[in-house]
Design a protein around this motif. Structure first.
Motif, PDB file in Angstrom:
ATOM      1  N   ASN A 136       8.585  16.145  -4.304  1.00  0.00           N
ATOM      2  CA  ASN A 136       9.241  15.188  -3.430  1.00  0.00           C
ATOM      3  C   ASN A 136      10.730  15.489  -3.269  1.00  0.00           C
ATOM      4  N   LYS A 137      11.182  15.548  -2.016  1.00  0.00           N
ATOM      5  CA  LYS A 137      12.592  15.845  -1.741  1.00  0.00           C
ATOM      6  C   LYS A 137      13.261  14.622  -1.120  1.00  0.00           C
ATOM      7  N   GLY A 138      13.500  13.634  -1.912  1.00  0.00           N
ATOM      8  CA  GLY A 138      14.160  12.443  -1.400  1.00  0.00           C
ATOM      9  C   GLY A 138      13.177  11.393  -0.950  1.00  0.00           C
ATOM     10  N   GLY A 139      13.383  10.167  -1.392  1.00  0.00           N
ATOM     11  CA  GLY A 139      12.449   9.107  -1.044  1.00  0.00           C
ATOM     12  C   GLY A 139      11.235   9.150  -1.944  1.00  0.00           C
ATOM     13  N   SER A 140      10.439   8.117  -1.880  1.00  0.00           N
ATOM     14  CA  SER A 140       9.239   8.055  -2.718  1.00  0.00           C
ATOM     15  C   SER A 140       7.996   8.315  -1.894  1.00  0.00           C
ATOM     16  N   ASP A 141       7.061   9.048  -2.492  1.00  0.00           N
ATOM     17  CA  ASP A 141       5.833   9.371  -1.777  1.00  0.00           C
ATOM     18  C   ASP A 141       4.960   8.151  -1.534  1.00  0.00           C
ATOM     19  N   ASP A 142       5.188   7.095  -2.268  1.00  0.00           N
ATOM     20  CA  ASP A 142       4.327   5.915  -2.118  1.00  0.00           C
ATOM     21  C   ASP A 142       4.986   4.820  -1.300  1.00  0.00           C
ATOM     22  N   ARG A 143       6.108   5.124  -0.665  1.00  0.00           N
ATOM     23  CA  ARG A 143       6.770   4.122   0.180  1.00  0.00           C
ATOM     24  C   ARG A 143       7.015   4.710   1.569  1.00  0.00           C
ATOM     25  N   GLY A 144       7.051   3.814   2.538  1.00  0.00           N
ATOM     26  CA  GLY A 144       7.322   4.263   3.892  1.00  0.00           C
ATOM     27  C   GLY A 144       6.076   4.702   4.626  1.00  0.00           C
ATOM     28  N   VAL A 145       6.280   5.072   5.871  1.00  0.00           N
ATOM     29  CA  VAL A 145       5.180   5.508   6.726  1.00  0.00           C
ATOM     30  C   VAL A 145       5.386   6.989   7.028  1.00  0.00           C
ATOM     31  N   HIS A 146       4.749   7.833   6.243  1.00  0.00           N
ATOM     32  CA  HIS A 146       4.845   9.273   6.452  1.00  0.00           C
ATOM     33  C   HIS A 146       3.614   9.931   5.844  1.00  0.00           C
ATOM     34  N   ILE A 147       3.433  11.206   6.140  1.00  0.00           N
ATOM     35  CA  ILE A 147       2.184  11.873   5.792  1.00  0.00           C
ATOM     36  C   ILE A 147       1.982  11.998   4.283  1.00  0.00           C
ATOM     37  N   ARG A 148       3.061  12.181   3.516  1.00  0.00           N
ATOM     38  CA  ARG A 148       2.915  12.262   2.067  1.00  0.00           C
ATOM     39  C   ARG A 148       2.455  10.930   1.493  1.00  0.00           C
ATOM     40  N   ALA A 149       2.941   9.852   2.073  1.00  0.00           N
ATOM     41  CA  ALA A 149       2.503   8.527   1.627  1.00  0.00           C
ATOM     42  C   ALA A 149       1.034   8.302   1.975  1.00  0.00           C
ATOM     43  N   LEU A 150       0.593   8.853   3.111  1.00  0.00           N
ATOM     44  CA  LEU A 150      -0.812   8.718   3.494  1.00  0.00           C
ATOM     45  C   LEU A 150      -1.696   9.478   2.501  1.00  0.00           C
ATOM     46  N   PHE A 151      -1.237  10.644   2.075  1.00  0.00           N
ATOM     47  CA  PHE A 151      -1.996  11.401   1.083  1.00  0.00           C
ATOM     48  C   PHE A 151      -2.069  10.626  -0.242  1.00  0.00           C
ATOM     49  N   THR A 152      -0.989   9.950  -0.581  1.00  0.00           N
ATOM     50  CA  THR A 152      -0.995   9.110  -1.781  1.00  0.00           C
ATOM     51  C   THR A 152      -2.027   7.997  -1.651  1.00  0.00           C
ATOM     52  N   GLU A 153      -2.145   7.413  -0.452  1.00  0.00           N
ATOM     53  CA  GLU A 153      -3.144   6.366  -0.224  1.00  0.00           C
ATOM     54  C   GLU A 153      -4.558   6.936  -0.383  1.00  0.00           C
ATOM     55  N   LEU A 154      -4.752   8.179   0.048  1.00  0.00           N
ATOM     56  CA  LEU A 154      -6.053   8.827  -0.112  1.00  0.00           C
ATOM     57  C   LEU A 154      -6.393   8.976  -1.602  1.00  0.00           C
ATOM     58  N   LEU A 155      -5.413   9.338  -2.403  1.00  0.00           N
ATOM     59  CA  LEU A 155      -5.648   9.471  -3.840  1.00  0.00           C
ATOM     60  C   LEU A 155      -5.946   8.117  -4.468  1.00  0.00           C
ATOM     61  N   ARG A 156      -5.182   7.109  -4.091  1.00  0.00           N
ATOM     62  CA  ARG A 156      -5.374   5.766  -4.659  1.00  0.00           C
ATOM     63  C   ARG A 156      -6.737   5.185  -4.306  1.00  0.00           C
ATOM     64  N   ALA A 157      -7.266   5.581  -3.178  1.00  0.00           N
ATOM     65  CA  ALA A 157      -8.571   5.057  -2.753  1.00  0.00           C
ATOM     66  C   ALA A 157      -9.690   5.533  -3.664  1.00  0.00           C
ATOM     67  N   ARG A 158      -9.486   6.667  -4.350  1.00  0.00           N
ATOM     68  CA  ARG A 158     -10.476   7.228  -5.276  1.00  0.00           C
ATOM     69  C   ARG A 158     -11.837   7.428  -4.610  1.00  0.00           C
ATOM     70  N   LYS A 159     -11.805   8.012  -3.444  1.00  0.00           N
ATOM     71  CA  LYS A 159     -13.035   8.288  -2.705  1.00  0.00           C
ATOM     72  C   LYS A 159     -13.420   9.763  -2.851  1.00  0.00           C
ATOM     73  N   PRO A 160     -14.701  10.087  -2.721  1.00  0.00           N
ATOM     74  CA  PRO A 160     -15.106  11.495  -2.727  1.00  0.00           C
ATOM     75  C   PRO A 160     -14.421  12.236  -1.576  1.00  0.00           C
ATOM     76  N   LEU A 161     -13.958  13.439  -1.847  1.00  0.00           N
ATOM     77  CA  LEU A 161     -13.317  14.264  -0.828  1.00  0.00           C
ATOM     78  C   LEU A 161     -14.295  15.351  -0.402  1.00  0.00           C
ATOM     79  N   VAL A 162     -14.491  15.488   0.910  1.00  0.00           N
ATOM     80  CA  VAL A 162     -15.449  16.463   1.438  1.00  0.00           C
ATOM     81  C   VAL A 162     -14.718  17.466   2.326  1.00  0.00           C
ATOM     82  N   LEU A 163     -14.947  18.760   2.080  1.00  0.00           N
ATOM     83  CA  LEU A 163     -14.353  19.827   2.878  1.00  0.00           C
ATOM     84  C   LEU A 163     -15.416  20.880   3.157  1.00  0.00           C
ATOM     85  N   HIS A 164     -15.100  21.795   4.052  1.00  0.00           N
ATOM     86  CA  HIS A 164     -16.017  22.904   4.323  1.00  0.00           C
ATOM     87  C   HIS A 164     -15.318  24.187   3.948  1.00  0.00           C
ATOM     88  N   ASN A 165     -15.868  24.891   2.948  1.00  0.00           N
ATOM     89  CA  ASN A 165     -15.222  26.108   2.481  1.00  0.00           C
ATOM     90  C   ASN A 165     -13.778  25.766   2.118  1.00  0.00           C
TER      91      ASN A 165
END
Length: 527
Positions: A136-165
């Motif tokens: 993190n380069k300034g600011g918190s990843d869990d605050r505000g409306v930005h893509i890093r914060a969205l990724f944090t929300e994905l982690l907090r949700a604790r849902k299965p992650l599905v990808l292809h290759n």
């Protein structure tokens, strides 16, 4: 035949992120699982991405993730719908345009490929969502409306992650939105096991070892699953199948929706000259100039037509190898491929003992060696064997073009496997012409990835029907819910290897310091 489908993909950019934020977070938190796909600015040295030593592959992936960037991120949220058929999902699909705020390498072939498939670089630079990579380069990843914060929300949700290759995808996600990638693969997998406690699933591995499809590049796998699912629905039986529903977007929201049509598979008519390379790998160096058909629908139907006679299929494979002569150097194959697709291209750099590779990367479309490959996987257990060349796969190795190249090691050119054709079949009845596979969209590719997984889960349940009764059956169903596809849990496909990469934390590996600090922010406790 498969029914037509129109998939609404919500276009997310910097000027509407704040407006769409609440809906995106709710979609992630309420989902049963989340499928993800990315478009990258390049991957670097392709040969290194396919090194025999997995640790060396990982180093090449790290270099790519640190020096390149994610151009767009696709997120597809699959939510189980209550009071309807068991496998009915409400799906919300987002295509997020990104713009890295740091200097990064963008490779010419990647640009050319993306432009040819409709990627708008003007829109990216004008409206892309800015982000900083690494720690993190300034600011918190869990605050505000930005893509890093969205990724944090994905982690907090604790849902299965599905990808292809998905190895390359995961490395880019980690470096771009989480922290600086650890130097060792074992540390990386240990971190991932904490980040996604509900598990990580790779539909490339699923299609190879669970569904055992003739080919496993993304468009082929999606269309084949969609076709088989449609047959289950129209058969009138009670076999498990997948039902897909979408939200109805109106008013202001309708301005952000890109509707992606998926026409039904056209009937097979007459004889057609199919491009064998595209049929096997989902990619052809001749592109639209190829005189043979690249119609995925046609390829699937012809594969089905000949599937009853394995001997014929084996003979065809032998003839293909004989006709090719000496195997090409892996680097020459990569040089001909679009940069964006290289990440998903699977090439067995080391020939299997006693086998001579043909003109194209070996791909056992007949599945002749899949059983042996799977047995090897079981024997290897949970160990990842960083430099264990003994896990080299035989003829089941597939070169797929998953245009996401994330696998780095699978270097499948992300699709080429991902093949990044968005899965749109040609409307023309002339199958002798190449099919326009559609426009690359990370969002649509994420939808296809999620669909394959949902279908695979329904087939797993199908195999369990009648196996147990009464309370025992109820217990089994509960276990299935806990692990949606137990046989594929935390197994990531590795190109040229019979054993997958196991996403586990072993007694010999510790989590990275940066990850431990992140977990305090994400979940408020130490790992």
């Amino acid at each position: 035949m498969a029914s037509s489908l129109v998939v609404p993909v919500i276009d997310v950019q910097n000027d509407n992120l704040k407006e769409l934020w609440p809906a995106m977070v709710i979609a992630i938190k309420s989902s049963c699982f989340v499928a993800v796909d990315t478009e990258l600015s390049g991957l670097g040295n392709r040969k290194s991405l396919l090194a025999q030593c997995i640790e060396e592959r990982y180093k090449a992936i790290c270099h790519a993730a640190r020096s390149r960037s994610i151009l767009s991120l696709g997120i597809s949220c699959y939510k189980k719908v209550e009071n309807k058929a068991a496998d009915t999902y409400l799906v919300q699909v987002y295509n997020i345009t990104l713009l890295c705020s740091e200097e990064y390498i963008i490779e010419p072939q990647s640009v050319q490929f993306l432009v040819q498939h409709g990627f708008d670089f003007n829109k990216q630079y004008a409206h892309g969502i800015p982000y900083w990579k690494g720690n993190n380069k300034g600011g918190s990843d869990d605050r505000g409306v930005h893509i890093r914060a969205l990724f944090t929300e994905l982690l907090r949700a604790r849902k299965p992650l599905v990808l292809h290759n998905g190895l390359i995808d995961m490395a880019f996600l980690y470096q771009s939105f989480y922290a600086h990638l650890p130097d060792r693969l074992a540390t990386f997998t240990a971190d991932l096991s904490d980040m996604f406690p509900a598990g990580i699933y790779d539909t490339k591995y699923v299609t190879e070892f669970e569904l055992r499809l003739t080919a496993s590049y993304l468009e082929y796998a999606y269309k084949k699953c969609k076709l088989d699912n449609s047959r289950s629905v129209t058969s009138g039986g009670v076999e498990p199948h997948v039902n897909i529903e979408f939200c109805q977007y109106g008013g202001q929201m309708s301005r952000y929706v890109d509707y992606r049509p998926c026409p039904a598979v056209a009937p097979l008519e007459g004889q057609t000259n199919i491009c064998q390379r595209f049929s096997a790998f989902g990619w052809c160096p001749n592109g639209t100039e190829c005189p043979s058909s690249h119609d995925t629908d046609l390829i699937i139907l012809q594969d089905e037509k000949s599937s009853g006679d394995k001997r014929k299929k084996r003979k065809r494979q032998r003839e293909k190898k004989k006709g090719g002569g000496k195997a090409p150097d892996a680097s020459s194959i990569f040089d001909a491929a679009p940069e964006n697709k290289i990440p998903r291209m699977e090439v067995d750099l080391a020939e299997t003992p006693g086998e001579q590779q043909g003109a194209e990367p070996l791909n056992d479309r007949d599945g002749n060696s899949e059983q042996n490959a799977e047995e090897t996987t079981r024997q290897d257990g949970d160990g990842n064997g960083a430099c264990d060349s003994a896990t080299t796969a035989t003829t089941s190795d597939v070169m797929d073009t998953t245009a996401n190249t994330k696998e780095g090691e699978e270097s499948e050119t992300k699709e080429e496997e991902r093949e990044k054709p968005s899965g749109l079949p040609s409307q023309s009845n002339n199958h002798n012409k190449n099919t326009d596979t559609g426009t690359h969209r990370a969002g649509f590719d994420a939808f296809m990835t999620g669909y394959i997984f949902a279908f695979s889960c329904s087939q797993f349940k199908k195999g369990r029907v009648g196996a147990v009764e009464g309370k025992v059956q109820q217990k089994e169903e509960e276990e299935e819910e806990a692990a949606l596809l137990p046989s594929c849990l935390n197994k990531v496909y590795l190109s040229g290897k019979a054993a997958p990469l196991n996403v586990v934390k072993s007694t010999f590996s510790k989590s990275s310091k940066a990850h431990v600090q992140k977990m305090e922010t994400v979940w408020g406790d130490r790992v």
